[in-house]
Motif scaffolding. Structure first.
Motif, short mmCIF file in Angstrom:
data_model
loop_
_atom_site.label_atom_id
_atom_site.label_comp_id
_atom_site.label_asym_id
_atom_site.label_seq_id
_atom_site.Cartn_x
_atom_site.Cartn_y
_atom_site.Cartn_z
N UNK A 256 0.81 -1.22 0.00
CA UNK A 256 0.00 0.00 0.00
C UNK A 256 0.84 1.25 0.00
N UNK A 257 0.33 2.29 -0.66
CA UNK A 257 1.04 3.56 -0.75
C UNK A 257 0.02 4.69 -0.74
N UNK A 258 0.34 5.72 0.01
CA UNK A 258 -0.52 6.90 0.04
C UNK A 258 0.30 8.16 0.19
N UNK A 259 -0.17 9.23 -0.40
CA UNK A 259 0.52 10.51 -0.29
C UNK A 259 -0.51 11.62 -0.19
N UNK A 260 -0.12 12.71 0.41
CA UNK A 260 -1.01 13.87 0.54
C UNK A 260 -0.15 15.09 0.80
N UNK A 273 -0.87 14.31 7.04
CA UNK A 273 -0.25 13.02 7.24
C UNK A 273 -1.30 11.93 7.45
N UNK A 274 -2.34 12.24 8.22
CA UNK A 274 -3.39 11.26 8.44
C UNK A 274 -4.07 10.83 7.15
N UNK A 275 -4.24 11.77 6.24
CA UNK A 275 -4.84 11.43 4.94
C UNK A 275 -3.93 10.49 4.16
N UNK A 276 -2.61 10.75 4.21
CA UNK A 276 -1.67 9.86 3.52
C UNK A 276 -1.77 8.44 4.09
N UNK A 277 -1.89 8.32 5.41
CA UNK A 277 -2.02 6.99 6.03
C UNK A 277 -3.29 6.31 5.55
N UNK A 278 -4.41 7.03 5.57
CA UNK A 278 -5.67 6.43 5.11
C UNK A 278 -5.59 6.04 3.63
N UNK A 279 -4.92 6.85 2.83
CA UNK A 279 -4.78 6.52 1.41
C UNK A 279 -3.98 5.24 1.24
N UNK A 280 -2.94 5.06 2.05
CA UNK A 280 -2.15 3.83 1.97
C UNK A 280 -2.97 2.62 2.42
N UNK A 282 -6.20 2.32 2.26
CA UNK A 282 -7.19 2.05 1.22
C UNK A 282 -6.55 1.33 0.04
N UNK A 283 -5.36 1.77 -0.36
CA UNK A 283 -4.66 1.13 -1.47
C UNK A 283 -4.36 -0.33 -1.14
N UNK A 284 -4.02 -0.59 0.12
CA UNK A 284 -3.70 -1.96 0.54
C UNK A 284 -4.92 -2.80 0.86
N UNK A 394 3.24 7.61 2.85
CA UNK A 394 3.06 6.43 3.71
C UNK A 394 3.16 5.18 2.84
N UNK A 395 3.91 4.20 3.34
CA UNK A 395 4.08 2.94 2.62
C UNK A 395 3.79 1.79 3.57
N UNK A 396 3.03 0.83 3.10
CA UNK A 396 2.72 -0.36 3.88
C UNK A 396 3.41 -1.55 3.25
N UNK A 397 4.18 -2.28 4.07
CA UNK A 397 4.87 -3.47 3.60
C UNK A 397 4.44 -4.66 4.44
N UNK A 398 4.43 -5.82 3.80
CA UNK A 398 4.14 -7.06 4.52
C UNK A 398 5.35 -7.96 4.38
N UNK A 399 5.98 -8.25 5.49
CA UNK A 399 7.20 -9.03 5.48
C UNK A 399 6.96 -10.52 5.45
N UNK A 400 8.03 -11.26 5.25
CA UNK A 400 7.98 -12.73 5.24
C UNK A 400 8.91 -13.26 6.33
#
Length: 405
Positions: A256-260, A273-280, A282-284, A394-400
């Protein structure tokens, strides 16, 4: 939809050369913020930085490249080599148009530029290197990496100060989704020379304290600004199906990725910043409850720290998610900082431990991972970065995990 996964990392940081050295030093809380010692810094209000030690370009790069390149580009070229080696990808036989690079830079080649300006005024124009025409430029890391590895596919550079590293990774992810086979991405910085520090001091955001242990204290009641650092990370991104076909080791995926962008400071409106988090999120296609840890931007100024805490508590609730900022050990690396946090986030999942925030106490209602690593069973991390003049990413990553397929 195509999934972009990380299969290789290359790190250059004040507390470690190479991913595993950086990871071990971070878990051990190794603090590298020290007085600048490469020149007399007494004329500057801020005299501290996170400095990369023991990097000898001649050990890592062909001799012909060294006079062409700034220190930050030498970092970037070495880190790109290490990331490709780590990924074990064999690009022979692949279409060069399917291989690309997107990087970020916030300052450019200040060290190279200073040297050539000194040559100009001290010796005359005949003593200015022809390489000055590009060695100072924001896009030079992308260009030099693409030339060195014959990458002829999508290419770009993002300039958004601290937020740029996240934006570059998102740009590389977009290229993978559009059909590219492999992308090199991340950010790298080095602007601790007098020319660079003059510009940074003029910005008015650096701590003027002389005690390295009390200069950069994000979220602390005694916060007084930030301390700069140098370095960053380069990552290899691939399409997950291609990575599986070659049985690649996968660190994790970009989900997920979001920017604002913030409104003008005079508007009286809050930042975004909160909007960027929500955008990320939502993308994820995730909810706040799905996020297991946050790697904070951690500006270090009281006003911007309050704004980040406000955004985190609005999204996750008071103390709703562990928050960490290992950059307290190395300083803020501009566009190189967020890619380092992405690497740390992926390693945190891999090894089941959250790296700590050092030196900081807080009276904010957030769950900061302080002083010691914390055991971790989660898989999803949010990485935040804010750039001067209104950038929020904001970037969301899922690790392994080590034992996951």
């Amino acid at each position: 939809m195509t999934t972009a996964v990380v299969t290789g990392t290359g790190v250059i940081a004040p507390n470690g050369l190479g991913t595993e050295a950086f990871w071990a030093a971070t878990l051990n809380g190794r603090d590298t913020i020290e007085p600048i010692d490469g020149y007399d810094s007494s004329a500057f209000d801020c005299r501290l930085a996170g400095q990369v030690r023991d990097f000898d370009a001649a050990r890592h790069l062909p001799s012909r490249l060294i006079p062409q390149t700034d220190r930050m580009t030498q970092f970037a070229l070495a880190a790109a080599d290490w990331a490709l080696t780590d990924s074990a990808i064999d690009t022979e036989g692949m279409s060069r148009l399917d291989l690309g690079v997107v990087t970020a830079a916030g300052a450019g080649g200040f060290d190279f530029g200073q040297r050539e300006l000194q040559n100009l005024w001290g010796e005359g124009p005949d003593h200015v290197s022809a390489y000055m025409s590009f060695a100072w430029f924001y896009a030079v890391n992308t260009g030099q990496i693409s030339i060195r590895h014959d990458l002829r596919g999508p290419a770009g550079v993002l300039v958004a100060e601290q937020a740029g590293g996240i934006d570059a990774i998102a740009g590389a992810r977009r290229a993978i989704r559009n059909g590219s086979a492999m992308m090199l991405t991340g950010g790298m910085e080095s602007s601790l020379c007098p020319y660079g520090m003059a510009a940074r001091n003029a910005g008015g955001r650096l701590s003027t304290r002389k005690d390295p242990g009390r200069a950069y204290l994000p979220f602390d009641p005694d916060a007084s600004g930030q301390v700069p650092g140098e370095g960053g990370a380069i990552l290899v991104l691939e399409d997950e199906d291609r990575a599986r076909e070659r049985a690649a080791e996968v660190y994790g995926e970009i989900v997920g990725y979001g920017t604002a962008f913030d409104p003008p400071p005079s508007s009286g409106r809050p930042d975004n910043l909160g909007r960027a988090i929500h955008n990320a999120l939502s993308d994820a296609q995730l909810t706040p409850a799905d996020v297991d840890v946050v790697f904070a931007d951690a500006d270090g100024s009281p006003e911007r720290d309050r704004a980040e805490v406000s955004a985190l508590t609005a999204v996750f609730g008071p103390g709703g998610v562990p928050v960490t900022a290992p950059k307290t050990m190395i300083g803020r690396l501009c566009s190189g900082g967020a890619p380092l946090d992405v690497v740390l986030a992926l390693l945190a999942v891999r090894d089941g431990v959250i790296p700590p925030t050092t030196k900081v106490t807080t009276d904010y209602d957030i769950d900061i991972v302080r002083d010691e690593p914390r055991p971790f069973t989660g898989s999803t991390a949010l990485v935040l970065a804010r750039g001067h003049n209104g950038f929020n990413s904001a970037l969301i990553v899922r690790g392994r995990r080590k034992d996951s397929p």
